[in-house]
Design a protein around this motif. Sequence first.
Motif, short mmCIF file in Angstrom:
data_model
loop_
_atom_site.label_atom_id
_atom_site.label_comp_id
_atom_site.label_asym_id
_atom_site.label_seq_id
_atom_site.Cartn_x
_atom_site.Cartn_y
_atom_site.Cartn_z
N LYS A 98 -14.75 -3.92 -12.09
CA LYS A 98 -13.57 -3.05 -12.12
C LYS A 98 -13.71 -1.91 -11.12
O LYS A 98 -12.78 -1.57 -10.40
N LEU A 99 -14.90 -1.34 -11.07
CA LEU A 99 -15.16 -0.24 -10.15
C LEU A 99 -14.98 -0.70 -8.70
O LEU A 99 -14.38 -0.01 -7.87
N SER A 100 -15.48 -1.89 -8.43
CA SER A 100 -15.40 -2.46 -7.08
C SER A 100 -13.94 -2.60 -6.63
O SER A 100 -13.58 -2.29 -5.50
N VAL A 101 -13.08 -3.04 -7.57
CA VAL A 101 -11.65 -3.19 -7.27
C VAL A 101 -11.02 -1.81 -7.01
O VAL A 101 -10.25 -1.62 -6.07
N GLU A 102 -11.39 -0.83 -7.84
CA GLU A 102 -10.86 0.54 -7.66
C GLU A 102 -11.22 1.09 -6.28
O GLU A 102 -10.39 1.69 -5.59
N VAL A 103 -12.48 0.89 -5.89
CA VAL A 103 -12.94 1.39 -4.59
C VAL A 103 -12.18 0.70 -3.45
O VAL A 103 -11.71 1.35 -2.51
N SER A 104 -12.04 -0.64 -3.57
CA SER A 104 -11.29 -1.39 -2.53
C SER A 104 -9.87 -0.86 -2.40
O SER A 104 -9.36 -0.69 -1.30
N GLU A 105 -9.24 -0.61 -3.55
CA GLU A 105 -7.85 -0.11 -3.52
C GLU A 105 -7.80 1.28 -2.87
O GLU A 105 -6.91 1.57 -2.07
N ALA A 106 -8.77 2.12 -3.21
CA ALA A 106 -8.78 3.49 -2.68
C ALA A 106 -8.96 3.50 -1.16
O ALA A 106 -8.47 4.41 -0.47
N LEU A 107 -9.65 2.48 -0.64
CA LEU A 107 -9.92 2.44 0.81
C LEU A 107 -8.94 1.54 1.57
O LEU A 107 -9.03 1.42 2.79
N SER A 108 -8.03 0.91 0.85
CA SER A 108 -7.20 -0.13 1.47
C SER A 108 -6.23 0.40 2.53
O SER A 108 -5.71 -0.37 3.33
N PHE A 109 -6.00 1.71 2.56
CA PHE A 109 -5.05 2.26 3.55
C PHE A 109 -5.66 2.32 4.96
O PHE A 109 -4.93 2.40 5.95
N ILE A 110 -6.99 2.30 5.07
CA ILE A 110 -7.64 2.61 6.35
C ILE A 110 -7.22 1.66 7.48
O ILE A 110 -6.69 2.09 8.50
N THR A 111 -7.45 0.35 7.27
CA THR A 111 -7.15 -0.61 8.35
C THR A 111 -5.66 -0.59 8.74
O THR A 111 -5.35 -0.44 9.92
N PRO A 112 -4.72 -0.72 7.77
CA PRO A 112 -3.30 -0.70 8.18
C PRO A 112 -2.92 0.58 8.92
O PRO A 112 -2.15 0.54 9.89
N GLU A 113 -3.48 1.71 8.47
CA GLU A 113 -3.11 2.98 9.12
C GLU A 113 -3.60 3.03 10.57
O GLU A 113 -2.88 3.45 11.48
N ILE A 114 -4.84 2.60 10.79
CA ILE A 114 -5.36 2.60 12.17
C ILE A 114 -4.60 1.58 13.03
O ILE A 114 -4.30 1.83 14.20
N LEU A 115 -4.25 0.45 12.41
CA LEU A 115 -3.54 -0.58 13.17
C LEU A 115 -2.11 -0.18 13.51
O LEU A 115 -1.51 -0.74 14.42
N SER A 116 -1.56 0.78 12.78
CA SER A 116 -0.19 1.18 13.08
C SER A 116 -0.14 2.14 14.28
O SER A 116 0.93 2.50 14.77
N LEU A 117 -1.33 2.55 14.76
CA LEU A 117 -1.37 3.45 15.93
C LEU A 117 -1.05 2.67 17.20
O LEU A 117 -1.30 1.47 17.28
N PRO A 118 -0.53 3.35 18.22
CA PRO A 118 -0.27 2.64 19.49
C PRO A 118 -1.58 2.13 20.11
O PRO A 118 -2.66 2.69 19.86
#
Length: 596
Positions: A98-118
């Motif tokens: 459960k903790l592992s899933v929580e951590v993954s969710e908390a960090l899930s914004f990183i890749t999409p956010e960096i990829l949305s940069l020009p």
Amino acid sequence: MSKVLKREEVTPENSWKLEDLFPNQQAWDKEYEEIKQLTKKASSFQGKLDHAEAVRDCFKLEDELSLKTERVYVYAHLHHDEDTAEPTYQALSQKAKKLSVEVSEALSFITPEILSLPENKLDEFIASPELAPYKFTLQEMKREKAHILSKPEEALLAQVGNLSQAPQTIFGMLNNADMKFPRIKDENGNEVELTHGSYIQFLESPNREVRQRAFKAVYDTYAANKNTIAAALSANVTKNIFYSRVRKYPSVLEMSLYGDNIPKEVYTNLVDTIHESLPLLHRYMKLRKKLLGVDELHMYDLFAPLVDEYKMDITYDEAKDTTLEGLKPLGGDYLATLKKGYTERWIDVYENENKRTGAYSWGAYGTHPYVLLNHKDNLNSMFTLAHEMGHALHSYYSDNALPYRDAQYTIFLAEVASTTNEALLMDYLLKKSQDPKEKMYLLTYYADQFRTTVFRQTMFAEFEKIIHERAEQGESLTPRLLSDIYYDLNVKYHGADMHVDKDIAMEWARIPHFYNSFYVYKYATGFSAATSFSKQILEEGQPAVDRYLGFLKSGGSDYSINILKKAGVDMSSPQPIREAMSVFKELIEEMEKLSN
């Protein structure tokens, strides 16, 4: 070990030392709470990843969180695997999951956010000295960007994710739960149950009628369900085509190879080079026919024992000593590390009540790896020990040479180190063996590994390639088409000395790997790379050993194909597969000599 012990009866020297991960439960609880607190910090970076310092600090937090979570997760699951019925560790492993899933969710914004940069911003990050330790990560993100869609489209695809599991789930339910095989008569004429598990045992029976009955019963059952299974497999292929087109890949094959950045040539080379080596497999079939003393070799004779069961009783201590001898070509440093694993309790050795079955190597960065075995005193268990310690030392060397993020190696590389150990051990045993019967037993064991891991998996890989290409061209994957393609491949692979029974045309229906598309080729490439490494080590000595240790220390610090190339194995060329085939040829020649 005759009596299966309870977990509390297992002696310390036969169990792994999990205190190296956490000295006690309190230390685990403390780390768990720390992770909970740290996870809250992640959101403070959201929406701010547009300059190098913020990205650096965010990556640092991601590394710290991932590493701590890995330690907590591994500890809980290793304890759970010691005794799967023990409620304390059932609860602990659930808590860690459960903790592992929580951590993954908390960090899930990183890749999409960096990829949305020009694009130019990404290039700036890649060139930034501030982000030097994360250069490979950022390059990977940039490579991925070409196949990432807009936010609303990605959100839509995420919702389709659950649907995409359907073909595999449906096949799994039919195959494991609903489908029942008939009862068959065993060697003594008793009616016995035929199951997935017992099928291979029946195929290994010295009694040919038993083999034939099991073979026929299994494929008749699949044939009775062929329309449903063809629909499930076809749906899986359709799903793959949907994803490849939506994400703008030229084909499903290229999409599947993209993650590990494997050139398409690696796949096509494997198939082409195995085609040129098929006369060797045909020669082995001819020899098999001769050794079995049959007029006609059938598909159900492929697992039949070629020599009377040769009893090799090998205790665990003997297995350790023999592997140390067999792996001497890898040099003093490797042997010292291997001994360390043996003496410092990396390994959980024997079966006990409710212990997880099978064998694996696993661990968390920052401590040594762990190995789970269920050792029996036989040849197979000795090879399992060599295999799992190959994985363990690969992780050990990578972890010690590299920072956390770069140390994790891909599945494409995972089987290389383990299989290299097996190849070197087999070479040692064959050179040492004086008994013709023992030698024949070893040769058969090794030749069958080539047949099942290189030839058979390549045939599966070719089948996948053909059915995806046919579907991409708009053809319907009917049960008839799937069976025809599969039957023709069997004829081509097994040659004139094999009577290819019609029933084998249904084998495609029982291979679960076909729902994890374009995966099986890695077994064949891994085995070929390992055979090539062991051949170079035995023939060249130190220079090859140095290259090989360099491979072990490379983790995932570069693309898999480059890591192998630097170490002297170029999987984009036919060379490693040809080297593996030359070893297979030597085995067949030895067997032919002994059988005259």
